[in-house]
Motif scaffolding. Structure first.
Motif, PDB file in Angstrom:
ATOM      1  N   ASP A   1     -25.013  41.672  43.634  1.00 41.93           N
ATOM      2  CA  ASP A   1     -23.800  41.534  42.813  1.00 41.93           C
ATOM      3  C   ASP A   1     -23.716  40.095  42.313  1.00 41.93           C
TER       4      ASP A   1
ATOM      5  N   GLY B   1     -10.529  38.865  55.091  1.00 40.32           N
ATOM      6  CA  GLY B   1     -10.696  38.845  53.644  1.00 40.32           C
ATOM      7  C   GLY B   1      -9.406  39.206  52.939  1.00 40.32           C
TER       8      GLY B   1
ATOM      9  N   GLY C   1     -20.253  39.674  49.398  1.00 37.62           N
ATOM     10  CA  GLY C   1     -20.692  40.956  48.868  1.00 37.62           C
ATOM     11  C   GLY C   1     -22.194  41.106  48.885  1.00 37.62           C
TER      12      GLY C   1
ATOM     13  N   ARG D   1     -21.360  38.347  41.205  1.00 40.13           N
ATOM     14  CA  ARG D   1     -20.153  37.625  41.609  1.00 40.13           C
ATOM     15  C   ARG D   1     -20.274  37.031  43.003  1.00 40.13           C
ATOM     16  N   THR D   2     -21.198  37.531  43.796  1.00 41.03           N
ATOM     17  CA  THR D   2     -21.330  37.151  45.203  1.00 41.03           C
ATOM     18  C   THR D   2     -21.726  35.685  45.368  1.00 41.03           C
ATOM     19  N   THR D   3     -20.970  34.978  46.214  1.00 42.35           N
ATOM     20  CA  THR D   3     -21.343  33.613  46.600  1.00 42.35           C
ATOM     21  C   THR D   3     -21.842  33.578  48.045  1.00 42.35           C
TER      22      THR D   3
ATOM     23  N   VAL E   1     -17.238  44.268  48.528  1.00 44.44           N
ATOM     24  CA  VAL E   1     -17.060  42.990  47.833  1.00 44.44           C
ATOM     25  C   VAL E   1     -15.622  42.578  48.120  1.00 44.44           C
ATOM     26  N   ASP E   2     -15.459  41.419  48.733  1.00 41.69           N
ATOM     27  CA  ASP E   2     -14.120  40.934  49.060  1.00 41.69           C
ATOM     28  C   ASP E   2     -14.122  39.419  48.913  1.00 41.69           C
ATOM     29  N   THR E   3     -12.969  38.858  48.704  1.00 35.76           N
ATOM     30  CA  THR E   3     -12.832  37.405  48.625  1.00 35.76           C
ATOM     31  C   THR E   3     -12.169  36.897  49.891  1.00 35.76           C
TER      32      THR E   3
ATOM     33  N   GLN F   1     -14.452  32.199  48.416  1.00 35.20           N
ATOM     34  CA  GLN F   1     -15.802  32.740  48.345  1.00 35.20           C
ATOM     35  C   GLN F   1     -15.728  34.222  47.999  1.00 35.20           C
ATOM     36  N   VAL F   2     -16.782  34.722  47.406  1.00 37.74           N
ATOM     37  CA  VAL F   2     -16.905  36.162  47.169  1.00 37.74           C
ATOM     38  C   VAL F   2     -17.999  36.661  48.103  1.00 37.74           C
TER      39      VAL F   2
END
Length: 104
Positions: A15, A78, A11, A17-19, A46-48, A8-9
């Protein structure tokens, strides 16, 4: 609370990219316990990562803190160590609410 290994992203909701939009909040159906997931720099992080690791950290905090009537947190979560999870006893505190709250 989700608990799977799917990447998952985490954030800001702005953003693309954010999930998982941060902050993310979860309260139990009886409003006894609240789980709060956020970044080390709220609004910017923002981190995965995956829900399984967040779930595992939340369980450790629950066992060591909330069962004793205390709030607690776990940090450095993360892939880039920029996520944290906090548990609160909702009977003693007022956690802010927004559209990201889930219940079970």
């Amino acid at each position: 609370m989700p608990a799977n290994n799917k990447a998952q992203v985490f954030g800001p909701k702005e953003d693309r990219r954010t999930t998982v939009p941060l902050p993310w909040k979860y309260t139990t159906a009886r409003q006894r316990c609240g789980v709060f997931v956020d970044g080390t720099e709220p609004g910017k992080t923002v981190d995965t990562g995956n829900w399984y690791k967040i779930w595992a950290a939340a369980n450790a905090v629950e066992f060591m803190c909330t069962q004793l009537g205390k709030d607690g947190n776990a940090t450095s979560l993360g892939d880039n160590k920029e996520l944290m999870v906090e548990l609160k006893d909702m009977r003693r505190t007022n956690m802010p609410t927004d559209e990201s709250i889930a219940t079970s």
